[in-house]
Design an enzyme around this catalytic site. Structure first.
Site, PDB file in Angstrom:
ATOM      1  N   ARG A 107       2.282   2.006 -19.819  1.00  0.00           N
ATOM      2  CA  ARG A 107       1.962   3.395 -19.495  1.00  0.00           C
ATOM      3  C   ARG A 107       1.336   4.122 -20.683  1.00  0.00           C
ATOM      4  NH1 ARG A 107       4.506   5.461 -14.486  1.00  0.00           N
ATOM      5  NH2 ARG A 107       4.994   3.455 -13.558  1.00  0.00           N
ATOM      6  N   ASP A 126      14.261  -3.848 -19.194  1.00  0.00           N
ATOM      7  CA  ASP A 126      14.136  -2.399 -19.394  1.00  0.00           C
ATOM      8  C   ASP A 126      13.250  -1.689 -18.377  1.00  0.00           C
ATOM      9  OD1 ASP A 126      11.623  -3.303 -20.024  1.00  0.00           O
ATOM     10  OD2 ASP A 126      11.962  -3.269 -22.177  1.00  0.00           O
ATOM     11  N   GLU A 161      18.929  -9.736 -22.102  1.00  0.00           N
ATOM     12  CA  GLU A 161      18.002  -9.117 -23.072  1.00  0.00           C
ATOM     13  C   GLU A 161      18.490  -7.711 -23.450  1.00  0.00           C
ATOM     14  OE1 GLU A 161      13.623  -7.846 -22.697  1.00  0.00           O
ATOM     15  OE2 GLU A 161      13.404  -9.953 -23.145  1.00  0.00           O
ATOM     16  N   GLU A 210      10.664   2.633 -21.053  1.00  0.00           N
ATOM     17  CA  GLU A 210      11.526   1.452 -21.225  1.00  0.00           C
ATOM     18  C   GLU A 210      12.624   1.648 -22.272  1.00  0.00           C
ATOM     19  OE1 GLU A 210       8.242   1.389 -20.982  1.00  0.00           O
ATOM     20  OE2 GLU A 210       7.767   0.071 -19.299  1.00  0.00           O
ATOM     21  N   HIS A 238      -1.184  -3.282 -20.471  1.00  0.00           N
ATOM     22  CA  HIS A 238      -0.773  -2.698 -19.190  1.00  0.00           C
ATOM     23  C   HIS A 238       0.153  -1.483 -19.315  1.00  0.00           C
ATOM     24  CE1 HIS A 238       2.879  -4.934 -20.114  1.00  0.00           C
ATOM     25  NE2 HIS A 238       3.495  -4.181 -19.230  1.00  0.00           N
ATOM     26  N   HIS A 251      -3.938  -6.928 -15.214  1.00  0.00           N
ATOM     27  CA  HIS A 251      -2.763  -6.471 -14.467  1.00  0.00           C
ATOM     28  C   HIS A 251      -3.244  -5.878 -13.138  1.00  0.00           C
ATOM     29  CE1 HIS A 251       0.950  -4.158 -13.732  1.00  0.00           C
ATOM     30  NE2 HIS A 251       1.518  -4.905 -14.646  1.00  0.00           N
TER      31      HIS A 251
HETATM   32  C1  UD1 Z   1       6.264  -2.212 -14.930  1.00  0.00           C
HETATM   33  C2  UD1 Z   1       7.383  -1.797 -15.897  1.00  0.00           C
HETATM   34  C3  UD1 Z   1       7.050  -2.268 -17.310  1.00  0.00           C
HETATM   35  C4  UD1 Z   1       6.732  -3.758 -17.316  1.00  0.00           C
HETATM   36  C5  UD1 Z   1       5.643  -4.039 -16.307  1.00  0.00           C
HETATM   37  C6  UD1 Z   1       5.408  -5.515 -16.244  1.00  0.00           C
HETATM   38  C7  UD1 Z   1       8.514   0.305 -15.370  1.00  0.00           C
HETATM   39  C8  UD1 Z   1       8.534   1.758 -15.561  1.00  0.00           C
HETATM   40  N1  UD1 Z   1       7.486  -0.346 -15.939  1.00  0.00           N
HETATM   41  O1  UD1 Z   1       5.070  -1.532 -15.315  1.00  0.00           O
HETATM   42  O2  UD1 Z   1       8.178  -2.050 -18.143  1.00  0.00           O
HETATM   43  O3  UD1 Z   1       6.275  -4.100 -18.607  1.00  0.00           O
HETATM   44  O4  UD1 Z   1       6.060  -3.602 -15.021  1.00  0.00           O
HETATM   45  O5  UD1 Z   1       4.197  -5.825 -15.679  1.00  0.00           O
HETATM   46  O6  UD1 Z   1       9.383  -0.230 -14.736  1.00  0.00           O
HETATM   47  N2  UD1 Z   1       0.731  -3.043  -8.778  1.00  0.00           N
HETATM   48  C9  UD1 Z   1       0.228  -3.772  -7.714  1.00  0.00           C
HETATM   49  N3  UD1 Z   1       0.782  -5.025  -7.450  1.00  0.00           N
HETATM   50  C10 UD1 Z   1       1.783  -5.546  -8.200  1.00  0.00           C
HETATM   51  C11 UD1 Z   1       2.268  -4.797  -9.290  1.00  0.00           C
HETATM   52  C12 UD1 Z   1       1.741  -3.539  -9.565  1.00  0.00           C
HETATM   53  O7  UD1 Z   1      -0.657  -3.345  -7.011  1.00  0.00           O
HETATM   54  O8  UD1 Z   1       2.226  -6.656  -7.909  1.00  0.00           O
HETATM   55  C13 UD1 Z   1       0.149  -1.702  -9.056  1.00  0.00           C
HETATM   56  C14 UD1 Z   1       0.622  -0.608  -8.045  1.00  0.00           C
HETATM   57  O9  UD1 Z   1      -0.436   0.293  -7.820  1.00  0.00           O
HETATM   58  C15 UD1 Z   1       1.741   0.097  -8.827  1.00  0.00           C
HETATM   59  C16 UD1 Z   1       1.171   0.044 -10.236  1.00  0.00           C
HETATM   60  O10 UD1 Z   1       0.571  -1.255 -10.353  1.00  0.00           O
HETATM   61  O11 UD1 Z   1       1.970   1.405  -8.348  1.00  0.00           O
HETATM   62  C17 UD1 Z   1       2.169   0.241 -11.350  1.00  0.00           C
HETATM   63  O12 UD1 Z   1       3.321  -0.568 -11.173  1.00  0.00           O
HETATM   64  P1  UD1 Z   1       4.713  -0.148 -11.871  1.00  0.00           P
HETATM   65  O13 UD1 Z   1       5.750  -1.141 -11.528  1.00  0.00           O
HETATM   66  O14 UD1 Z   1       4.998   1.285 -11.599  1.00  0.00           O
HETATM   67  O15 UD1 Z   1       4.398  -0.190 -13.413  1.00  0.00           O
HETATM   68  P2  UD1 Z   1       3.853  -1.315 -14.317  1.00  0.00           P
HETATM   69  O16 UD1 Z   1       2.768  -0.713 -15.111  1.00  0.00           O
HETATM   70  O17 UD1 Z   1       3.566  -2.538 -13.560  1.00  0.00           O
HETATM   71  N1  UDP Z   2       1.987 -13.310 -17.692  1.00  0.00           N
HETATM   72  C1  UDP Z   2       1.589 -14.132 -16.626  1.00  0.00           C
HETATM   73  N2  UDP Z   2       0.310 -14.004 -16.149  1.00  0.00           N
HETATM   74  C2  UDP Z   2      -0.577 -13.123 -16.664  1.00  0.00           C
HETATM   75  C3  UDP Z   2      -0.155 -12.281 -17.740  1.00  0.00           C
HETATM   76  C4  UDP Z   2       1.136 -12.399 -18.217  1.00  0.00           C
HETATM   77  O1  UDP Z   2       2.367 -14.952 -16.130  1.00  0.00           O
HETATM   78  O2  UDP Z   2      -1.715 -13.064 -16.187  1.00  0.00           O
HETATM   79  C5  UDP Z   2       3.375 -13.426 -18.193  1.00  0.00           C
HETATM   80  C6  UDP Z   2       3.526 -13.574 -19.692  1.00  0.00           C
HETATM   81  O3  UDP Z   2       3.455 -14.918 -20.089  1.00  0.00           O
HETATM   82  C7  UDP Z   2       4.900 -12.965 -19.961  1.00  0.00           C
HETATM   83  C8  UDP Z   2       5.010 -11.905 -18.878  1.00  0.00           C
HETATM   84  O4  UDP Z   2       4.026 -12.205 -17.901  1.00  0.00           O
HETATM   85  O5  UDP Z   2       5.947 -13.900 -19.745  1.00  0.00           O
HETATM   86  C9  UDP Z   2       4.763 -10.548 -19.496  1.00  0.00           C
HETATM   87  O6  UDP Z   2       4.650  -9.605 -18.504  1.00  0.00           O
HETATM   88  P1  UDP Z   2       4.088  -8.151 -18.785  1.00  0.00           P
HETATM   89  O7  UDP Z   2       3.153  -8.191 -19.953  1.00  0.00           O
HETATM   90  O8  UDP Z   2       3.574  -7.657 -17.481  1.00  0.00           O
HETATM   91  O9  UDP Z   2       5.411  -7.327 -19.109  1.00  0.00           O
HETATM   92  P2  UDP Z   2       6.245  -7.035 -20.437  1.00  0.00           P
HETATM   93  O10 UDP Z   2       6.603  -8.324 -21.074  1.00  0.00           O
HETATM   94  O11 UDP Z   2       5.386  -6.165 -21.318  1.00  0.00           O
HETATM   95  O12 UDP Z   2       7.412  -6.257 -19.963  1.00  0.00           O
END
Ligand code: UD1
Ligand code: UDP
Length: 376
Positions: free
Chosen positions: A208, A95, A117, A131, A206, A239
């Protein structure tokens, strides 16, 4: 040979699509892994555990990226990649904005989309945001729906999806978990920091809708929990998002018994889930993993799209109010009867770890039977 293109962008997509990618390759199918790069470090870290390297990485991530930006960048760049690769089927997972924009790019090219999923619904378009909307839109565009549970399948049926193309497969996260569980021992950094045999609370936040005040409430709750139960240790793998890290560090960096660390490799994280006494999280995937590992988990959200975690699993819905989180956490930690009752409920609502095999079998049958008419 017909190519299946697996498009992934974030950590959970990497972990949950990894078993499918590995199974496609094991079965000798042509599998092209396209990373959008919505995440950088978190995606690479998750793929490393499974020895998967993307065939192409679109590298779109920016610091503090907006939803508009991710959607438009993925739509354009994934579309260009699909024009090059010309897959017979595209697989997307879950999602995220990568999931939605990639499904849309595939739909614009009339390439059938398999949604892994599929069918999760919270019933509130804004929870989780964005999502819930992404899931609904992807399911409108998809050709194959791989629903993890019967409840997810029923959600799809209610929305009018063709029953002949919905399959209940279990969740691929169980496959991923089983691949790595028991592979590694205690992470080295933890051996140095965590005393043996102490009760351990694992916390991740983590989403939003948790940014700002709700995350501050979680921090306040953790401080209260420690006051009532000083023997407890807390570990928080943070995160990468700077908006989240700033709050953790502001509230908790000077508190004894709190270990703030960077996001962990998946196998280390699984070890810690298994070691913990209780998990607090707003994550989707961790709700499923906790049920599978039979660990108590408080969901730090107002609703969940995974009702099986509550009815059959080990989860309680704690919301985002500090007082409710403290009350429930202390009950699970200190009231043995309450904890035992929660754990005795646990079955394996998210499957037995054969989801990837089921999905690949279905795709092989479908490709063999429909090689010439898919997408027309
Ligand atoms: C995204 C997904 C969320 C998912 C999450 C998993 C959307 C809208 N949200 O949220 O559904 O649960 O990923 O973790 O698609 N960043 C880094 N390095 C990384 C990853 C993220 O620096 O490897 C930082 C960046 O500043 C980035 C911010 O995190 O702009 C947010 O990342 P983003 O993918 O927009 O949203 P998530 O909160 O990670
Ligand atoms: N996870 C990981 N390392 C971490 C935290 C989470 O590998 O430090 C794994 C966790 O086991 C799960 C996935 O990341 O499989 C969940 O990711 P996240 O919480 O970012 O996203 P969501 O499931 O909420 O979309």
């Amino acid at each position: 040979m017909s190519t299946i293109c697996c498009i992934i962008g974030t950590r959970p997509e990497a972990i949950k699509m990894a078993p499918v990618i590995l199974k496609l390759k094991e079965c000798g199918l042509s599998c092209f892994v396209l990373a959008t790069g919505q995440h950088t470090d978190l995606l690479t870290q998750a793929l490393r555990t499974f020895n998967i390297t993307p065939d192409r990485d679109l590298s779109i991530m920016r610091e503090r990226q907006s939803l508009d930006y991710i959607t438009s960048a993925v739509l354009t760049k994934a579309g260009e990649a699909l024009d090059d690769v010309k897959p017979k089927v595209v697989l997307v997972h879950g999602d995220t904005t990568t999931t939605f924009a990639s499904a849309l790019a595939s739909f614009y090219r009339k390439i059938p989309v398999g949604h892994v999923e599929a069918g999760l619904r919270s019933g509130n378009l804004y929870l989780p945001f964005p999502e819930e909307a992404n899931r609904i839109m992807v399911d409108k565009l998809a050709t194959f729906w791989f629903a993890p549970t019967e409840i997810a399948k029923n959600n799809l049926l209610k929305e009018g999806c063709d029953p002949s193309r919905i399959w209940v497969t279990g969740n691929t996260v169980v496959d991923a978990l089983m691949m790595v569980k028991g592979l590694k021992g205690e992470p080295e950094f933890l051996k140095e920091k965590l005393p043996p045999h102490v009760p351990l609370l694992l916390v991740t936040v983590h989403r939003r809708e948790s940014w700002g005040k709700p995350l501050e409430s979680v921090c306040e709750a953790l401080i209260e929990i420690l006051k009532s139960f000083p023997r407890l240790w807390i570990i928080i793998p943070m995160h990468k998002n700077p908006l989240v890290r700033e709050i953790w560090q502001r509230y908790l960096s000077d508190i004894p018994n709190v270990i703030l660390c960077d996001a962990l490799e998946y196998d280390d994280f699984v070890w810690i889930m298994n070691r913990s006494t209780l998990i607090l999280t707003d994550s989707g995937g961790i709700q499923e993993e906790a049920a599978t590992l039979k660990k108590p988990v408080l969901i730090l959200r107002d609703v969940t799209e995974r009702p099986e975690a509550l009815s059959e699993g080990t989860a309680l819905l704690a919301g985002r109010e500090s007082s409710k989180i403290v009350e429930l956490a202390l009950r699970v930690l200190l009231d043995d009867d309450f904890r035992e009752r929660l754990l005795s409920k646990s079955s394996s609502p998210f499957g037995e770890g054969r989801a990837a095999e089921t999905i690949v079998d279905i795709l092989m049958q479908y490709l063999n039977a429909n090689e010439h008419c898919l997408g027309e």
